[in-house]
Design a protein around this motif. Structure first.
Motif, PDB file in Angstrom:
ATOM      1  N   THR A   4       0.830  -1.201   0.000  1.00 35.90           N
ATOM      2  CA  THR A   4       0.000   0.000   0.000  1.00 35.90           C
ATOM      3  C   THR A   4       0.866   1.253   0.000  1.00 35.90           C
ATOM      4  O   THR A   4       0.614   2.192  -0.766  1.00 35.90           O
ATOM      5  CB  THR A   4      -0.954   0.003   1.210  1.00 35.90           C
ATOM      6  N   GLU A   5       1.894   1.274   0.847  1.00 35.42           N
ATOM      7  CA  GLU A   5       2.797   2.425   0.886  1.00 35.42           C
ATOM      8  C   GLU A   5       3.519   2.589  -0.446  1.00 35.42           C
ATOM      9  O   GLU A   5       3.684   3.708  -0.939  1.00 35.42           O
ATOM     10  CB  GLU A   5       3.814   2.273   2.017  1.00 35.42           C
ATOM     11  N   HIS A   6       3.958   1.472  -1.014  1.00 31.50           N
ATOM     12  CA  HIS A   6       4.645   1.506  -2.303  1.00 31.50           C
ATOM     13  C   HIS A   6       3.730   2.076  -3.381  1.00 31.50           C
ATOM     14  O   HIS A   6       4.119   2.974  -4.137  1.00 31.50           O
ATOM     15  CB  HIS A   6       5.107   0.085  -2.677  1.00 31.50           C
ATOM     16  N   THR A   7       2.490   1.594  -3.427  1.00 33.09           N
ATOM     17  CA  THR A   7       1.526   2.065  -4.416  1.00 33.09           C
ATOM     18  C   THR A   7       1.221   3.541  -4.207  1.00 33.09           C
ATOM     19  O   THR A   7       1.165   4.310  -5.168  1.00 33.09           O
ATOM     20  CB  THR A   7       0.230   1.231  -4.364  1.00 33.09           C
ATOM     21  N   ASN A   8       1.038   3.952  -2.958  1.00 34.15           N
ATOM     22  CA  ASN A   8       0.780   5.365  -2.677  1.00 34.15           C
ATOM     23  C   ASN A   8       1.959   6.240  -3.097  1.00 34.15           C
ATOM     24  O   ASN A   8       1.767   7.360  -3.566  1.00 34.15           O
ATOM     25  CB  ASN A   8       0.418   5.585  -1.214  1.00 34.15           C
ATOM     26  N   GLY A   9       3.166   5.732  -2.951  1.00 37.65           N
ATOM     27  CA  GLY A   9       4.344   6.479  -3.402  1.00 37.65           C
ATOM     28  C   GLY A   9       4.322   6.686  -4.910  1.00 37.65           C
ATOM     29  O   GLY A   9       4.627   7.777  -5.409  1.00 37.65           O
ATOM     30  N   ILE A  10       3.954   5.654  -5.623  1.00 38.72           N
ATOM     31  CA  ILE A  10       3.846   5.761  -7.082  1.00 38.72           C
ATOM     32  C   ILE A  10       2.719   6.715  -7.453  1.00 38.72           C
ATOM     33  O   ILE A  10       2.887   7.585  -8.323  1.00 38.72           O
ATOM     34  CB  ILE A  10       3.634   4.363  -7.708  1.00 38.72           C
ATOM     35  N   LEU A  11       1.571   6.554  -6.815  1.00 37.85           N
ATOM     36  CA  LEU A  11       0.444   7.441  -7.104  1.00 37.85           C
ATOM     37  C   LEU A  11       0.803   8.897  -6.823  1.00 37.85           C
ATOM     38  O   LEU A  11       0.441   9.797  -7.588  1.00 37.85           O
ATOM     39  CB  LEU A  11      -0.787   7.031  -6.286  1.00 37.85           C
ATOM     40  N   ASN A  50      -8.580  16.799 -13.914  1.00 42.88           N
ATOM     41  CA  ASN A  50      -9.383  15.599 -13.684  1.00 42.88           C
ATOM     42  C   ASN A  50      -8.488  14.410 -13.307  1.00 42.88           C
ATOM     43  O   ASN A  50      -8.797  13.669 -12.373  1.00 42.88           O
ATOM     44  CB  ASN A  50     -10.211  15.278 -14.935  1.00 42.88           C
ATOM     45  N   SER A  51      -7.378  14.247 -14.016  1.00 45.92           N
ATOM     46  CA  SER A  51      -6.460  13.139 -13.716  1.00 45.92           C
ATOM     47  C   SER A  51      -5.874  13.276 -12.318  1.00 45.92           C
ATOM     48  O   SER A  51      -5.731  12.285 -11.589  1.00 45.92           O
ATOM     49  CB  SER A  51      -5.345  13.079 -14.764  1.00 45.92           C
ATOM     50  N   ALA A  52      -5.547  14.505 -11.929  1.00 42.79           N
ATOM     51  CA  ALA A  52      -5.015  14.729 -10.580  1.00 42.79           C
ATOM     52  C   ALA A  52      -6.041  14.308  -9.527  1.00 42.79           C
ATOM     53  O   ALA A  52      -5.687  13.685  -8.516  1.00 42.79           O
ATOM     54  CB  ALA A  52      -4.630  16.201 -10.403  1.00 42.79           C
ATOM     55  N   GLN A  53      -7.309  14.598  -9.776  1.00 46.01           N
ATOM     56  CA  GLN A  53      -8.350  14.215  -8.814  1.00 46.01           C
ATOM     57  C   GLN A  53      -8.498  12.696  -8.739  1.00 46.01           C
ATOM     58  O   GLN A  53      -8.688  12.138  -7.661  1.00 46.01           O
ATOM     59  CB  GLN A  53      -9.690  14.874  -9.165  1.00 46.01           C
ATOM     60  N   ILE A  54      -8.405  12.022  -9.871  1.00 47.52           N
ATOM     61  CA  ILE A  54      -8.472  10.555  -9.877  1.00 47.52           C
ATOM     62  C   ILE A  54      -7.341   9.986  -9.022  1.00 47.52           C
ATOM     63  O   ILE A  54      -7.554   9.078  -8.198  1.00 47.52           O
ATOM     64  CB  ILE A  54      -8.407  10.006 -11.321  1.00 47.52           C
ATOM     65  N   LEU A  55      -6.142  10.530  -9.186  1.00 49.97           N
ATOM     66  CA  LEU A  55      -4.997  10.048  -8.407  1.00 49.97           C
ATOM     67  C   LEU A  55      -5.181  10.338  -6.918  1.00 49.97           C
ATOM     68  O   LEU A  55      -4.863   9.483  -6.076  1.00 49.97           O
ATOM     69  CB  LEU A  55      -3.710  10.680  -8.932  1.00 49.97           C
ATOM     70  N   ARG A  56      -5.705  11.517  -6.581  1.00 45.04           N
ATOM     71  CA  ARG A  56      -5.982  11.824  -5.164  1.00 45.04           C
ATOM     72  C   ARG A  56      -6.968  10.819  -4.588  1.00 45.04           C
ATOM     73  O   ARG A  56      -6.790  10.321  -3.472  1.00 45.04           O
ATOM     74  CB  ARG A  56      -6.557  13.232  -5.027  1.00 45.04           C
ATOM     75  N   ASP A  57      -8.031  10.551  -5.348  1.00 47.81           N
ATOM     76  CA  ASP A  57      -9.048   9.606  -4.875  1.00 47.81           C
ATOM     77  C   ASP A  57      -8.451   8.223  -4.648  1.00 47.81           C
ATOM     78  O   ASP A  57      -8.755   7.568  -3.648  1.00 47.81           O
ATOM     79  CB  ASP A  57     -10.212   9.529  -5.866  1.00 47.81           C
ATOM     80  N   LEU A  58      -7.614   7.776  -5.571  1.00 47.42           N
ATOM     81  CA  LEU A  58      -6.971   6.467  -5.419  1.00 47.42           C
ATOM     82  C   LEU A  58      -6.097   6.433  -4.163  1.00 47.42           C
ATOM     83  O   LEU A  58      -6.073   5.440  -3.439  1.00 47.42           O
ATOM     84  CB  LEU A  58      -6.143   6.128  -6.661  1.00 47.42           C
ATOM     85  N   MET A  59      -5.388   7.520  -3.897  1.00 50.37           N
ATOM     86  CA  MET A  59      -4.558   7.573  -2.686  1.00 50.37           C
ATOM     87  C   MET A  59      -5.411   7.573  -1.429  1.00 50.37           C
ATOM     88  O   MET A  59      -5.107   6.860  -0.469  1.00 50.37           O
ATOM     89  CB  MET A  59      -3.660   8.809  -2.719  1.00 50.37           C
ATOM     90  N   GLY A  64      -3.706   7.103   1.915  1.00 52.66           N
ATOM     91  CA  GLY A  64      -2.559   7.972   1.671  1.00 52.66           C
ATOM     92  C   GLY A  64      -2.917   9.440   1.754  1.00 52.66           C
ATOM     93  O   GLY A  64      -4.085   9.818   1.712  1.00 52.66           O
ATOM     94  N   GLU A  65      -1.899  10.252   1.891  1.00 50.90           N
ATOM     95  CA  GLU A  65      -2.056  11.706   1.938  1.00 50.90           C
ATOM     96  C   GLU A  65      -1.402  12.284   0.688  1.00 50.90           C
ATOM     97  O   GLU A  65      -0.186  12.352   0.594  1.00 50.90           O
ATOM     98  CB  GLU A  65      -1.402  12.265   3.201  1.00 50.90           C
TER      99      GLU A  65
END
Length: 142
Positions: A4-11, A50-59, A64-65
């Motif tokens: 999860t931390e790894h994925t959040n780092g990528i996101l 819009n893409s930035a919001q998608i990434l925020r939502d995924l985090m 993630g923060e």
């Protein structure tokens, strides 16, 4: 570091790239006020928002923060503005197109990461990559 931390780092890294694109297009829009491209650049900027919001939502879904600034990515915005001032709008368009291609490479790297889950990969394939490919085409034919 767990998955999860790894994925959040990528996101978060992808998010900082999108935030940089938003800043960059904000600067570019001011350089193209008399150009028919002005509305195209606004559209591309909206899609990066819009893409930035998608990434925020995924985090947020993963606890993630998300970053609130582009960090070192933000230097690209000033570069495009400088290129436009020194070399003209054609060079600025080429720089924007290169930025889009860089974003595509970043998303493809995330798709190849075995620790990134299917939900994130599906979002990248279905929602985040298609606009970037379209941006490259729009900028190439402008």
């Amino acid at each position: 570091m767990n998955t999860t931390e790894h994925t959040n780092g990528i996101l978060d890294s992808l998010l900082r790239g999108e935030l940089s694109a938003i800043e960059t297009y904000g600067h570019a829009i001011h350089k193209f006020t008399e150009s028919p491209l002005h509305s195209v650049l606004w559209e591309i900027r909206r899609e990066h928002i819009n893409s930035a919001q998608i990434l925020r939502d995924l985090m947020h879904q993963r606890g993630g923060e998300p970053s609130t600034s582009s960090g070192s990515w933000g230097s690209l915005a000033g570069t495009v503005e400088t290129v436009a001032a020194w070399f003209g709008l054609d060079f600025a368009l080429a720089a924007l197109q290169q930025g889009e291609k860089h974003g595509i490479r970043e998303y493809h790297e995330a798709l190849l990461d075995h620790n990134v889950g299917h939900v994130v990969k599906d979002a990248i394939r279905d929602q985040l990559l298609p606009p970037l490919h379209r941006h490259v085409e729009l900028l190439a034919h402008s």
